[in-house]
Structures are given as C-alpha cells and as structure tokens.
Design a protein around this motif. Structure first.
Motif, mmCIF file in Angstrom:
data_model
loop_
_atom_site.group_PDB
_atom_site.id
_atom_site.type_symbol
_atom_site.label_atom_id
_atom_site.label_comp_id
_atom_site.label_asym_id
_atom_site.label_seq_id
_atom_site.Cartn_x
_atom_site.Cartn_y
_atom_site.Cartn_z
ATOM 1 N N HIS A 1 -71.908 40.192 -31.943
ATOM 2 C CA HIS A 1 -72.878 41.209 -31.513
ATOM 3 C C HIS A 1 -72.288 42.600 -31.690
ATOM 4 O O HIS A 1 -72.964 43.522 -32.170
ATOM 5 N N HIS A 2 -71.023 42.767 -31.321
ATOM 6 C CA HIS A 2 -70.379 44.076 -31.472
ATOM 7 C C HIS A 2 -70.281 44.456 -32.949
ATOM 8 O O HIS A 2 -70.566 45.605 -33.325
ATOM 9 N N ALA B 1 -69.232 32.679 -25.205
ATOM 10 C CA ALA B 1 -69.450 34.077 -24.815
ATOM 11 C C ALA B 1 -68.591 35.025 -25.642
ATOM 12 O O ALA B 1 -69.045 36.113 -26.045
ATOM 13 N N CYS B 2 -67.352 34.627 -25.935
ATOM 14 C CA CYS B 2 -66.461 35.500 -26.700
ATOM 15 C C CYS B 2 -66.902 35.626 -28.156
ATOM 16 O O CYS B 2 -66.875 36.722 -28.735
ATOM 17 N N VAL B 3 -67.307 34.518 -28.759
ATOM 18 C CA VAL B 3 -67.794 34.577 -30.143
ATOM 19 C C VAL B 3 -69.068 35.408 -30.214
ATOM 20 O O VAL B 3 -69.242 36.250 -31.108
ATOM 21 N N LEU B 4 -69.956 35.183 -29.272
ATOM 22 C CA LEU B 4 -71.203 35.957 -29.225
ATOM 23 C C LEU B 4 -70.913 37.452 -29.108
ATOM 24 O O LEU B 4 -71.496 38.277 -29.825
ATOM 25 N N TYR C 1 -60.642 44.300 -29.830
ATOM 26 C CA TYR C 1 -59.862 43.076 -29.632
ATOM 27 C C TYR C 1 -60.456 42.287 -28.480
ATOM 28 O O TYR C 1 -60.663 42.823 -27.381
ATOM 29 N N ILE C 2 -60.754 41.012 -28.706
ATOM 30 C CA ILE C 2 -61.307 40.145 -27.667
ATOM 31 C C ILE C 2 -60.397 38.932 -27.523
ATOM 32 O O ILE C 2 -60.372 38.053 -28.391
ATOM 33 N N PRO C 3 -59.617 38.853 -26.451
ATOM 34 C CA PRO C 3 -58.777 37.671 -26.234
ATOM 35 C C PRO C 3 -59.610 36.511 -25.698
ATOM 36 O O PRO C 3 -60.425 36.690 -24.780
ATOM 37 N N VAL D 1 -63.953 43.327 -35.442
ATOM 38 C CA VAL D 1 -63.543 42.726 -34.175
ATOM 39 C C VAL D 1 -62.535 41.619 -34.487
ATOM 40 O O VAL D 1 -62.721 40.848 -35.418
ATOM 41 N N VAL D 2 -61.467 41.557 -33.701
ATOM 42 C CA VAL D 2 -60.493 40.477 -33.823
ATOM 43 C C VAL D 2 -60.586 39.586 -32.587
ATOM 44 O O VAL D 2 -60.474 40.073 -31.455
ATOM 45 N N LEU D 3 -60.837 38.309 -32.817
ATOM 46 C CA LEU D 3 -60.825 37.309 -31.747
ATOM 47 C C LEU D 3 -59.440 36.678 -31.711
ATOM 48 O O LEU D 3 -59.021 36.049 -32.684
ATOM 49 N N GLY D 4 -58.725 36.845 -30.617
ATOM 50 C CA GLY D 4 -57.403 36.242 -30.487
ATOM 51 C C GLY D 4 -57.462 34.983 -29.654
ATOM 52 O O GLY D 4 -57.819 35.021 -28.473
#
Length: 554
Positions: A144-145, A137-140, A126-128, A153-156
């Motif tokens: 990448h992960h 940076a968060c999308v990258l 989980y990446i807030p 991966v969940v982007l919140g």
C-alpha cells in the motif's frame, strides 16, 4: 501442523499480483523465494549482485507501470542495495524488497546488522516483520505504501521466524482494495480563472509535460492547448519523446536540452508545467527559466523542491482535466483571444536540423566522435526498440535520439550513480519481452556490474549493449584536465570489452568505423540473444553540459 511463515508471505506477494521477482538467493530469503516460485505464473530472475536486482526491479516498475519486486538476503544482502534504493527513492519508483534478517531468537550471528537505519538513511521505508500474527498486515502495509506514495519499501523478515509454522490466516486482501477510488482532481473554478488570466496575458507559451502527463488524454490536451495558443511543446527528460513527430515539439527541457530548446524556454513568457515535479533539472536550476514564469498544473503541487521555488502560480488538478479546462475556457471566450506566431515551429525545426553541438575537437585516429556515433545509431535503430539512457558523461550524447516514444526510452538519472545501465536494460527487457532493448552505456558504467552479462545470457533477453568506450571515467578526466591536474586516476585504458562479453557467452564486436554500425545492428536483429558493441570513442570530445560546468564555454 500449520504452515511455514515463508509460504504465507510468498502467497501474499502472489495475491498482490506479483509475477516477476529479481533476486539473489541467500540464507535469509531462499525459503520465501522457493515458495514464491512454486506459484503458477510467477518467475524469479536470479542475478549476481543485489544492487542489480533492485536496479532491474526499478526499471521493470517504471516500464510496466507497476510495483517492482526484488529479494535479497540478510546483512550484506541489504547493505549492497543502498545505492539502488537511494536512486529509487529520488526517482519516486514504487518497490517492495523482501529482505532476510538475522535470526530473531538466536545469539551472535556473523551477518547481523541493524537494517532499519541503513534502509531509512536512503529515504526508503523499513517494515520489520517480527510477529507471526502480522504477516499479512506487514505485506499489505508495504504494498500500500509503495503504490500510494511511489516509494520503495523493504520488508525485513528474520529467517528463523520465516520457518516457524502457524495456523494459516484467512484470505489475503491485496493493497489495491484499499486504494481510494476518489476520481481525478478537477480544478477549482476560482484558481482556473486565475490561470486563464495569466495565460491570456502571455504571448510566448511553452507547455512542458512531465511523468504526471504520460497518459494519452493528458498528452492530447497538452497538444490541443499548445496549438490553440501558438505555443511550443516540451517534456522533462524522463518523458522525452511524448510529443515525438509533432511540428511544435522542441524536445526535452533542462540541462540535457538541445540549444533550440533552451532558446525557446528563455524567450518564453509563460511556462505551463504539467505533471512535472520541477525539482531543478527541468529548468536547469533556473538557468533556462525562472519560477516566476511558471504555471504548474499538478495534483499535488509543492511550491518548493530541493530548496528552490517551483512556480509562481499553481493549479491543483489532474493533468488532463487541468489542461483541458484551460483550453475550454480559452475557446469559450468571445471574441477569442489571439496569440502571435513567435516561432514555436521554427524552434522545433531547429531541433531536427541543427546538431546538439558543433564545437570542433581533435578526435584521435582510430576513435570516433560520440556525437557522430549517436547520430549513426539513431538512424539505424528501429524506433520501436526500447532504449535505456544510462548515467555518466556519455549519457548527454545518447539523450539526443529523435522520435522515440516516451514509453520506449528509459531515463533514470536520479542520485547520479553509474553502474545501473545493465540492470535497467534487463528490467526493461523483462517488462517488454517482445521488443529488443538497446543500452547506451559508458565503459566505466558497464564495468561496475559487468557480471550481469551472465544474467542477460541466461535469461535469453535480446539486448544490444552499445558501449561508448573512451577508456576512462569521462566526467572526471575532463574536470581534472580543466583544472590542470593529472587525469591518471580516471584513466583505465581501453579494455577489450568485446572479448569480455564473449567470455560471458554474448557476441561482442569492436567498432571503430561508423560504417560498421548498420551491419552489426542488422546482425543483432537477425540473431538470437544479446550482443555487445565496444564502440571506440574519443576522450577529447566534451559534452556541452560538461564544457559549461568546467568553465570552457558559457
């Protein structure tokens, strides 16, 4: 004026090479989705349930060999995907899910919930995204992960933050630029020598290929080695069909294996597992072969999986390079060692000539034996059509279709959830638009997400949905009956699934005669769009795997 954050985020996804997104639109993701869809060459496939969006993205990722992408709204949009996420984690499928979050700067919100614990409980990352300065940076980090770890991966992203306008950051650099080009892993010569010694001492060898051996070079190397040592060729269930048509192919190993496959593995004195995780299914948790028999060739062998030892000997190497090195070492010896004929080709012939199960069951009038149904479907369906083997009791029977290449037969069975079939078939159809897709599903699994028949119709996908309808949850009723208990809780009756399909705008037909199948398949081939076959099967026929589990057979 600045640029809305949702546009910056959408552009980053496009720069990552994302061309297809599976989504259910809501407050938390609709701005991002609208911006993404504006980009040339992109497509958003809108579904009726969030779980189905992630299931479709999972199958798409597996078939297209890429990162699957889905999008859901905040709150219930994320809670609805927990089962699909857990499945993707266990199946090691790379996904990125764009999820809305409740407003970052607001007060009480009726869909507010802490998303992090829900996502991480499934094993996903989980990446807030709570900083406008870290959008790229968060999308990258997410992509990448997903790419490097083969994990979802969940982007919140809070939806009030999405609408904030900021100065447009510099050009986005996709995650592929940061994946190290380290080259394939060569086997260490000392460990190669040890593996050669073990191979030289063996007399009955089976080479089992997993997903790590799916490339043509690895496949050819496995065949070369098996031919050199008079061995047999097998696969894990997800890679069934990799050696289709080869005279040494004994099918898929493990709990869904043919009796001939099980006999060969039990009689072997060396199992060479290539690119296979050996998490239990392939050895049927040690029932068909123990770890003491196994030489594992893998880039990252673990030695322990789900609490069980995987192998006794390891060779850390790229699949193709490791197997080729073994074959090279054997062929370079003088005099060349000789391996006796222990019947590998005989086992392969048994795979094709003997039924998976010959136990006689009382098949009630008006219904069909599911074993015969799969045989008739296998004979009538073209080999280059995609096939999806879903979950549930019926999935054992449909796993036994011969000569279908590994890339066209999709099996994702991790986590044991039913209801994924329609989503997986849709994901395969999206990834292979020029070939029909066949879904092999049970009636219970179909009903979980039957609403996605509308999605299939709206997208114009060509999917033949073959439902083995026993009017019940097969696994449950057989267990209850074996224990002398009422099966009422697992029996729902034979709903008219064909008419239900027609209600969604898809042609449906009830099948209670095997002779009808070829004509209906030809009708589907000639026609447009999808079709559902409501195949009436007996609820008396028990798969051999189930019969063994409930103590009816050894």
């Amino acid at each position: 004026m600045g640029t809305p954050c949702y546009r910056i985020l959408a552009d980053a996804f496009v720069k990552e090479g994302v061309t297809d997104v599976f989504a259910l639109t809501g407050d938390g993701n609709m701005y991002w989705e609208a911006a993404y869809t504006e980009a040339p060459g992109t497509r958003t496939i809108n579904v009726r349930h969030e779980h189905a969006a992630v299931a479709m993205a999972s199958a798409y990722a597996r078939v297209a060999d890429t990162v699957g992408v889905a999008s859901v709204t905040c709150g219930p949009g994320v809670t609805q995907i927990s089962t699909a996420l857990a499945t993707a984690v266990q199946a090691r499928i790379p996904l990125v899910i764009f999820a809305g979050e409740s407003p970052l700067h607001g007060g009480w919100y009726n869909q507010s919930i802490d998303l992090g614990p829900i996502v991480t409980a499934t094993g996903a990352r989980y990446i807030p995204v709570h900083s406008t300065a870290r959008l790229h940076a968060c999308v990258l980090e997410a992509f990448h992960h997903a790419r490097s770890r083969n994990e979802p991966v969940v982007l919140g992203v809070p939806f009030d933050l999405q609408k904030e306008k900021v100065e447009t950051p510099g050009e986005y650099t996709p995650s592929t630029a940061f994946l190290p080009d380290a080259g394939p892993r060569w086997p260490h010569p000392d460990y190669l020598a040890r593996a050669v010694d073990r191979l030289r001492a063996a007399r009955r060898v089976v080479v089992i290929a997993g997903r790590g051996a799916r490339g043509p070079d690895a496949r050819d190397a496995c065949i070369r080695l098996a031919e050199r040592v008079n061995g047999a060729l097998a696969t894990t269930l997800p890679m069934r069909g990799l050696f289709a048509g080869h005279k040494r192919d004994i099918g898929s190993a493990g709990s869904f294996g043919h009796p001939a496959t099980g006999d060969a593995l039990k009689n072997a004195d060396l199992i060479i597992a290539v690119g296979a995780s050996l998490r239990g299914y392939t050895s049927d948790h040690g029932r068909v072969f123990p770890p003491e028999k196994v030489l594992q060739i893998d880039e990252h062998p673990t030695g322990l999986a789900r609490g069980r030892a995987t192998a006794a000997l390891f060779l850390a190497a790229d699949a193709a390079l490791g197997v080729s090195a073994l074959a090279d070492a054997i062929e370079a010896e003088s005099p060349a060692p000789d391996w006796p004929d222990w019947g590998a080709e005989d086992y392969a012939r048994r795979l094709r000539s003997e039924p998976i199960d010959s136990f006689e069951y009382p098949v009630e009038q008006g219904t069909l034996d599911p074993r015969a149904v799969i045989g008739a479907l296998d004979a009538a369906l073209p080999k280059d059509w995609g096939c999806v083997n879903s979950s549930g009791h019926s999935s054992f029977f449909s796993a036994h279709m011969l000569d279908r290449p590994a890339g066209t037969f999709l099996t994702i069975r991790e986590f044991g959830a039913i209801g994924n079939g329609l989503g997986y078939a849709a994901g395969m159809a999206a990834a292979r638009p020029n070939r029909p897709t066949v879904l092999l599903e049970g009636d219970g699994g179909l009903m979980v997400h039957i609403q996605e028949l509308e999605t299939i119709r709206l997208q114009g996908w060509k999917i033949l949905i073959c439902v083995l309808n026993d009017g019940a949850y097969g696994a449950e009723i057989h267990k209850l009956r074996a224990d002398g208990l009422s099966d009422k809780g697992g029996v729902y009756g034979r709903n008219d699934l064909a008419r239900m399909a027609e209600g969604f705008g898809i042609r449906g037909a009830v099948v209670d005669r095997l002779e009808a199948l070829p004509g209906l398949i030809e009708e589907f081939r000639r026609g447009e769009g999808s079709m559902l076959l409501d195949i009436q099967v007996s609820d008396q026929v028990i798969s051999p795997r189930m019969a063994m589990n409930i103590g009816l057979r050894k």
